[in-house]
Design a protein around this motif. Structure first.
Motif, mmCIF file in Angstrom:
data_model
loop_
_atom_site.group_PDB
_atom_site.id
_atom_site.type_symbol
_atom_site.label_atom_id
_atom_site.label_comp_id
_atom_site.label_asym_id
_atom_site.label_seq_id
_atom_site.Cartn_x
_atom_site.Cartn_y
_atom_site.Cartn_z
ATOM 1 N N ILE A 150 0.835 -1.204 0.000
ATOM 2 C CA ILE A 150 0.000 0.000 0.000
ATOM 3 C C ILE A 150 0.869 1.253 0.000
ATOM 4 C CG2 ILE A 150 -1.684 1.330 1.335
ATOM 5 C CD1 ILE A 150 -2.808 -1.449 2.264
ATOM 6 N N ILE A 151 1.908 1.252 0.808
ATOM 7 C CA ILE A 151 2.798 2.418 0.861
ATOM 8 C C ILE A 151 3.472 2.617 -0.498
ATOM 9 C CG2 ILE A 151 4.914 3.347 1.894
ATOM 10 C CD1 ILE A 151 3.950 2.071 4.560
ATOM 11 N N LEU A 152 3.967 1.538 -1.093
ATOM 12 C CA LEU A 152 4.636 1.642 -2.396
ATOM 13 C C LEU A 152 3.721 2.245 -3.467
ATOM 14 C CD1 LEU A 152 6.839 -1.526 -2.910
ATOM 15 C CD2 LEU A 152 7.553 0.862 -2.933
ATOM 16 N N GLU A 153 2.444 1.838 -3.482
ATOM 17 C CA GLU A 153 1.486 2.400 -4.447
ATOM 18 C C GLU A 153 1.435 3.922 -4.353
ATOM 19 O OE1 GLU A 153 -2.454 0.859 -3.864
ATOM 20 O OE2 GLU A 153 -1.777 -1.214 -4.057
ATOM 21 N N ARG A 154 1.590 4.461 -3.156
ATOM 22 C CA ARG A 154 1.389 5.892 -2.930
ATOM 23 C C ARG A 154 2.667 6.721 -2.975
ATOM 24 N NH1 ARG A 154 -3.770 6.941 -1.342
ATOM 25 N NH2 ARG A 154 -5.034 5.116 -0.976
ATOM 26 N N VAL A 155 3.836 6.074 -2.890
ATOM 27 C CA VAL A 155 5.092 6.844 -2.855
ATOM 28 C C VAL A 155 5.910 6.744 -4.143
ATOM 29 C CG1 VAL A 155 5.284 6.620 -0.342
ATOM 30 C CG2 VAL A 155 6.527 5.025 -1.827
ATOM 31 N N ARG A 156 5.611 5.783 -4.955
ATOM 32 C CA ARG A 156 6.434 5.514 -6.147
ATOM 33 C C ARG A 156 6.610 6.779 -6.992
ATOM 34 N NH1 ARG A 156 7.408 0.348 -7.298
ATOM 35 N NH2 ARG A 156 5.408 -0.394 -6.531
ATOM 36 N N GLY A 157 7.873 7.159 -7.200
ATOM 37 C CA GLY A 157 8.200 8.300 -8.038
ATOM 38 C C GLY A 157 7.900 9.660 -7.431
ATOM 39 N N LYS A 158 7.622 9.720 -6.134
ATOM 40 C CA LYS A 158 7.254 10.990 -5.497
ATOM 41 C C LYS A 158 8.330 11.495 -4.546
ATOM 42 C CE LYS A 158 2.308 10.279 -5.899
ATOM 43 N NZ LYS A 158 1.056 10.089 -5.195
ATOM 44 N N LYS A 159 8.145 12.733 -4.123
ATOM 45 C CA LYS A 159 9.017 13.361 -3.123
ATOM 46 C C LYS A 159 8.432 13.009 -1.752
ATOM 47 C CE LYS A 159 11.022 17.805 -1.913
ATOM 48 N NZ LYS A 159 11.103 19.226 -2.294
ATOM 49 N N VAL A 160 9.200 12.279 -0.939
ATOM 50 C CA VAL A 160 8.674 11.660 0.273
ATOM 51 C C VAL A 160 9.479 12.058 1.509
ATOM 52 C CG1 VAL A 160 8.261 9.421 1.409
ATOM 53 C CG2 VAL A 160 7.768 9.699 -1.039
ATOM 54 N N ASP A 164 10.988 22.593 3.524
ATOM 55 C CA ASP A 164 10.633 21.947 2.264
ATOM 56 C C ASP A 164 9.222 21.376 2.363
ATOM 57 O OD1 ASP A 164 11.040 21.132 -0.328
ATOM 58 O OD2 ASP A 164 12.757 19.840 0.121
ATOM 59 N N LYS A 165 8.651 21.052 1.208
ATOM 60 C CA LYS A 165 7.321 20.445 1.120
ATOM 61 C C LYS A 165 7.449 19.095 0.427
ATOM 62 C CE LYS A 165 4.732 24.097 2.369
ATOM 63 N NZ LYS A 165 3.709 24.114 3.375
ATOM 64 N N TYR A 166 6.565 18.171 0.796
ATOM 65 C CA TYR A 166 6.615 16.802 0.298
ATOM 66 C C TYR A 166 5.252 16.371 -0.218
ATOM 67 C CZ TYR A 166 10.953 17.055 2.832
ATOM 68 O OH TYR A 166 12.192 17.453 3.269
ATOM 69 N N GLU A 167 5.280 15.445 -1.176
ATOM 70 C CA GLU A 167 4.033 14.906 -1.713
ATOM 71 C C GLU A 167 3.423 13.864 -0.771
ATOM 72 O OE1 GLU A 167 4.342 14.411 -6.312
ATOM 73 O OE2 GLU A 167 6.384 14.278 -5.476
ATOM 74 N N VAL A 168 4.285 13.139 -0.079
ATOM 75 C CA VAL A 168 3.831 12.102 0.854
ATOM 76 C C VAL A 168 4.726 12.124 2.090
ATOM 77 C CG1 VAL A 168 3.401 9.627 1.208
ATOM 78 C CG2 VAL A 168 3.103 10.614 -1.081
ATOM 79 N N ALA A 169 4.101 12.015 3.259
ATOM 80 C CA ALA A 169 4.830 11.805 4.510
ATOM 81 C C ALA A 169 4.436 10.428 5.031
ATOM 82 C CB ALA A 169 4.493 12.880 5.534
ATOM 83 N N VAL A 170 5.420 9.631 5.395
ATOM 84 C CA VAL A 170 5.181 8.279 5.906
ATOM 85 C C VAL A 170 5.633 8.235 7.353
ATOM 86 C CG1 VAL A 170 5.719 5.823 5.659
ATOM 87 C CG2 VAL A 170 5.552 7.277 3.613
ATOM 88 N N ALA A 171 4.700 7.880 8.243
ATOM 89 C CA ALA A 171 5.013 7.684 9.661
ATOM 90 C C ALA A 171 4.705 6.222 9.983
ATOM 91 C CB ALA A 171 4.202 8.637 10.531
ATOM 92 N N HIS A 228 4.604 20.498 6.302
ATOM 93 C CA HIS A 228 5.593 19.978 5.366
ATOM 94 C C HIS A 228 4.979 19.265 4.159
ATOM 95 C CE1 HIS A 228 8.161 20.724 8.875
ATOM 96 N NE2 HIS A 228 9.115 20.860 7.976
ATOM 97 N N LEU A 229 3.644 19.225 4.082
ATOM 98 C CA LEU A 229 2.989 18.594 2.941
ATOM 99 C C LEU A 229 2.622 19.636 1.904
ATOM 100 C CD1 LEU A 229 0.578 16.062 4.701
ATOM 101 C CD2 LEU A 229 2.651 15.526 3.390
ATOM 102 N N ASP A 230 2.764 19.284 0.621
ATOM 103 C CA ASP A 230 2.332 20.222 -0.412
ATOM 104 C C ASP A 230 0.801 20.188 -0.507
ATOM 105 O OD1 ASP A 230 1.622 18.072 -2.071
ATOM 106 O OD2 ASP A 230 3.370 18.269 -3.355
ATOM 107 N N GLU A 231 0.234 20.981 -1.413
ATOM 108 C CA GLU A 231 -1.224 21.139 -1.516
ATOM 109 C C GLU A 231 -1.988 19.824 -1.623
ATOM 110 O OE1 GLU A 231 -2.850 23.728 -4.494
ATOM 111 O OE2 GLU A 231 -1.672 25.415 -3.726
ATOM 112 N N SER A 232 -1.465 18.889 -2.382
ATOM 113 C CA SER A 232 -2.165 17.615 -2.572
ATOM 114 C C SER A 232 -1.531 16.494 -1.745
ATOM 115 C CB SER A 232 -2.165 17.237 -4.055
ATOM 116 O OG SER A 232 -0.831 17.089 -4.512
#
Length: 191
Positions: A6-16, A84-91, A111-115
């Motif tokens: 599930i995490i991989l689906e949402r982070v692939r190719g993104k700024k994390v 900085d801003k990130y597309e996804v934050a993983v805790a 630290h999260l961007d708009e989306s």
């Protein structure tokens, strides 16, 4: 494992942003998986993270070699400003360790961007673990209801959640049945 899929689906190719990057050991840590699958990765963990691991879990330095990665910032996510801003934050299995979960969530939102999305995994308070002595570094337990309330109070909306079998790579059939609702995974977006 479900958590990683599930995490991989949402982070692939993104700024994390990976929070709790050092982890208890490389076996349970998401760092290497994230590093291979994201466009850009920054980690945050407490300045004393490796000392706590050695003290509480008897983990030798060889157990967390990734902690030397220069992309990991040693600071408290409740207060740090990464600029900085990130597309996804993983805790991943972090929220049950923090001193002030409200400050933690508020600062992640900055630290999260708009989306941006926040992914949280945590042990389920309504599973058998409540019968045992908790992890020596846990400060609280959550179930889906307390997580939902906490996230809403701090300006997030849950877009996805599920229970899953714990974070170990392999479980026998019987252990899978027993561990079915052991963990919770939540995806939330700032409102």
């Amino acid at each position: 494992m479900i958590r990683e899929e599930i995490i991989l689906e949402r982070v692939r190719g993104k700024k994390v942003l990976d929070i709790g990057s050092v982890g208890q050991s490389d076996e349970y840590c998401l760092w290497e998986m994230l590093k291979k699958n994201t466009r850009s990765l920054t980690g945050v963990d407490l300045p004393n993270a490796t000392a706590v691991l050695a003290d509480k879990f008897n983990v030798s330095p060889e157990g967390y070699e990734h902690s030397q990665d220069d992309k990991i910032v040693y600071a408290n996510m409740e207060t740090v400003d990464l600029g900085d801003k990130y597309e996804v934050a993983v805790a991943g299995d972090v929220i049950e360790h923090v001193s002030n979960p409200g400050l933690f969530l508020d600062n992640i939102k900055k630290h999260l961007d708009e989306s941006g999305e926040l992914i949280i995994t945590t042990p389920n308070a309504k599973w058998l673990t409540v019968l045992f002595k908790p992890n020596a570094t846990h400060t609280l337990w959550h179930d889906i209801y307390t997580l939902k309330t906490l996230l809403e109070r701090h300006g997030y909306k849950i877009t996805y959640w599920r229970y899953y079998v714990g974070n170990k790579p392999h479980y026998s059939f019987l252990k899978r049945l027993l561990a079915w609702r052991q963990q919770i995974l939540v995806v939330a977006k700032p409102m």
